[in-house]
Design a protein around this motif. Sequence first.
Motif, PDB file in Angstrom:
ATOM      1  N   TRP A  58     -33.692  14.759 -27.404  1.00 14.39           N
ATOM      2  CA  TRP A  58     -33.091  13.489 -26.984  1.00 14.39           C
ATOM      3  C   TRP A  58     -31.988  13.123 -27.957  1.00 14.39           C
ATOM      4  CZ3 TRP A  58     -33.458  10.786 -22.657  1.00 14.39           C
ATOM      5  CH2 TRP A  58     -32.992   9.460 -22.634  1.00 14.39           C
ATOM      6  N   VAL A  59     -30.911  12.550 -27.454  1.00 16.88           N
ATOM      7  CA  VAL A  59     -29.830  12.049 -28.303  1.00 16.88           C
ATOM      8  C   VAL A  59     -29.541  10.616 -27.878  1.00 16.88           C
ATOM      9  CG1 VAL A  59     -28.014  12.994 -26.824  1.00 16.88           C
ATOM     10  CG2 VAL A  59     -27.504  12.475 -29.187  1.00 16.88           C
ATOM     11  N   GLN A  60     -29.367   9.752 -28.877  1.00 12.88           N
ATOM     12  CA  GLN A  60     -29.143   8.328 -28.623  1.00 12.88           C
ATOM     13  C   GLN A  60     -27.932   7.846 -29.409  1.00 12.88           C
ATOM     14  OE1 GLN A  60     -30.957   6.300 -26.477  1.00 12.88           O
ATOM     15  NE2 GLN A  60     -29.284   4.915 -26.873  1.00 12.88           N
ATOM     16  N   PRO A  61     -26.848   7.454 -28.718  1.00 10.50           N
ATOM     17  CA  PRO A  61     -25.707   6.899 -29.442  1.00 10.50           C
ATOM     18  C   PRO A  61     -25.967   5.451 -29.818  1.00 10.50           C
ATOM     19  CG  PRO A  61     -25.240   6.922 -27.096  1.00 10.50           C
ATOM     20  CD  PRO A  61     -26.589   7.558 -27.285  1.00 10.50           C
ATOM     21  N   GLY A  62     -25.363   5.012 -30.912  1.00 11.96           N
ATOM     22  CA  GLY A  62     -25.465   3.628 -31.354  1.00 11.96           C
ATOM     23  C   GLY A  62     -24.146   2.909 -31.147  1.00 11.96           C
ATOM     24  N   ALA A  63     -24.111   1.664 -31.568  1.00 12.35           N
ATOM     25  CA  ALA A  63     -22.893   0.860 -31.445  1.00 12.35           C
ATOM     26  C   ALA A  63     -21.870   1.317 -32.487  1.00 12.35           C
ATOM     27  CB  ALA A  63     -23.215  -0.613 -31.642  1.00 12.35           C
ATOM     28  N   PRO A  64     -20.606   1.444 -32.091  1.00 11.91           N
ATOM     29  CA  PRO A  64     -19.584   1.893 -33.039  1.00 11.91           C
ATOM     30  C   PRO A  64     -19.194   0.799 -34.024  1.00 11.91           C
ATOM     31  CG  PRO A  64     -18.582   1.419 -30.924  1.00 11.91           C
ATOM     32  CD  PRO A  64     -20.065   1.252 -30.749  1.00 11.91           C
ATOM     33  N   SER A  65     -18.736   1.238 -35.188  1.00 16.55           N
ATOM     34  CA  SER A  65     -18.106   0.323 -36.136  1.00 16.55           C
ATOM     35  C   SER A  65     -16.623   0.683 -36.163  1.00 16.55           C
ATOM     36  CB  SER A  65     -18.734   0.447 -37.526  1.00 16.55           C
ATOM     37  OG  SER A  65     -18.590   1.759 -38.021  1.00 16.55           O
ATOM     38  N   PHE A  66     -15.779  -0.322 -36.355  1.00 17.43           N
ATOM     39  CA  PHE A  66     -14.338  -0.128 -36.248  1.00 17.43           C
ATOM     40  C   PHE A  66     -13.650  -0.388 -37.580  1.00 17.43           C
ATOM     41  CE2 PHE A  66     -15.900  -1.216 -32.069  1.00 17.43           C
ATOM     42  CZ  PHE A  66     -15.296  -0.273 -31.277  1.00 17.43           C
ATOM     43  N   ASP A  67     -12.494   0.280 -37.750  1.00 15.13           N
ATOM     44  CA  ASP A  67     -11.714   0.125 -38.964  1.00 15.13           C
ATOM     45  C   ASP A  67     -10.262   0.494 -38.652  1.00 15.13           C
ATOM     46  OD1 ASP A  67     -11.200  -0.415 -41.601  1.00 15.13           O
ATOM     47  OD2 ASP A  67     -11.991   1.475 -42.368  1.00 15.13           O
ATOM     48  N   ASP A  68      -9.354   0.019 -39.477  1.00  6.82           N
ATOM     49  CA  ASP A  68      -7.967   0.436 -39.373  1.00  6.82           C
ATOM     50  C   ASP A  68      -7.784   1.691 -40.218  1.00  6.82           C
ATOM     51  OD1 ASP A  68      -7.113  -1.668 -37.724  1.00  6.82           O
ATOM     52  OD2 ASP A  68      -6.920  -2.999 -39.446  1.00  6.82           O
ATOM     53  N   ALA A  69      -7.131   2.689 -39.642  1.00  8.35           N
ATOM     54  CA  ALA A  69      -6.883   3.941 -40.360  1.00  8.35           C
ATOM     55  C   ALA A  69      -5.407   3.967 -40.740  1.00  8.35           C
ATOM     56  CB  ALA A  69      -7.234   5.126 -39.481  1.00  8.35           C
ATOM     57  N   GLU A  70      -5.148   3.943 -42.038  1.00  8.56           N
ATOM     58  CA  GLU A  70      -3.766   3.950 -42.506  1.00  8.56           C
ATOM     59  C   GLU A  70      -3.514   5.200 -43.337  1.00  8.56           C
ATOM     60  OE1 GLU A  70      -2.688   0.322 -44.420  1.00  8.56           O
ATOM     61  OE2 GLU A  70      -3.710  -0.895 -42.917  1.00  8.56           O
ATOM     62  N   THR A  71      -2.428   5.883 -43.012  1.00  8.70           N
ATOM     63  CA  THR A  71      -2.004   7.062 -43.749  1.00  8.70           C
ATOM     64  C   THR A  71      -0.558   6.851 -44.143  1.00  8.70           C
ATOM     65  OG1 THR A  71      -3.491   8.429 -42.422  1.00  8.70           O
ATOM     66  CG2 THR A  71      -1.784   9.562 -43.664  1.00  8.70           C
ATOM     67  N   GLU A  72      -0.257   7.122 -45.393  1.00  6.17           N
ATOM     68  CA  GLU A  72       1.108   6.916 -45.875  1.00  6.17           C
ATOM     69  C   GLU A  72       2.085   7.745 -45.057  1.00  6.17           C
ATOM     70  OE1 GLU A  72       3.609   7.561 -49.961  1.00  6.17           O
ATOM     71  OE2 GLU A  72       1.471   7.129 -50.113  1.00  6.17           O
ATOM     72  N   GLY A  73       3.129   7.092 -44.566  1.00  2.00           N
ATOM     73  CA  GLY A  73       4.164   7.777 -43.807  1.00  2.00           C
ATOM     74  C   GLY A  73       3.846   7.947 -42.329  1.00  2.00           C
ATOM     75  N   ALA A  74       2.703   7.442 -41.888  1.00  2.00           N
ATOM     76  CA  ALA A  74       2.331   7.577 -40.476  1.00  2.00           C
ATOM     77  C   ALA A  74       2.123   6.194 -39.868  1.00  2.00           C
ATOM     78  CB  ALA A  74       1.050   8.396 -40.350  1.00  2.00           C
ATOM     79  N   ALA A  75       2.201   6.141 -38.566  1.00  2.12           N
ATOM     80  CA  ALA A  75       1.976   4.882 -37.858  1.00  2.12           C
ATOM     81  C   ALA A  75       0.512   4.449 -38.030  1.00  2.12           C
ATOM     82  CB  ALA A  75       2.294   5.059 -36.381  1.00  2.12           C
ATOM     83  N   ALA A  76       0.281   3.156 -37.993  1.00  2.55           N
ATOM     84  CA  ALA A  76      -1.077   2.628 -38.109  1.00  2.55           C
ATOM     85  C   ALA A  76      -1.920   3.128 -36.941  1.00  2.55           C
ATOM     86  CB  ALA A  76      -1.049   1.107 -38.135  1.00  2.55           C
TER      87      ALA A  76
END
Length: 96
Positions: A58-76
């Motif tokens: 059995w596999v059970q997904p949970g609720a996602p957690s969110f974050d902003d991913a920032e990389t230098e020189g790339a779009a947010a």
Amino acid sequence: RDGETVEETAILSPLAWAVEHRAEVEVVATTGTLLDALLVDIAAAITGDRTLGGAVEWVQPGAPSFDDAETEGAAAARAASVPVTLFFTVAGSPLA
């Protein structure tokens, strides 16, 4: 991510181990709309085959957690981490 074993329970005669393992699925997208679509696709894939082709019981997904991913020189970008709990049984040893 590989994750970690949360619980191992011995089952006697014959010896087997019931294992609960928690892993993470990480998703990064350039827009919130795309991220939402990817999360819906992940949920559909998991709920469409709860045994992952027979790899687990059995596999059970949970609720996602969110974050902003920032990389230098790339779009947010926007990132999400989805906990996924895997339940399975192994014979003899939890190392099997």
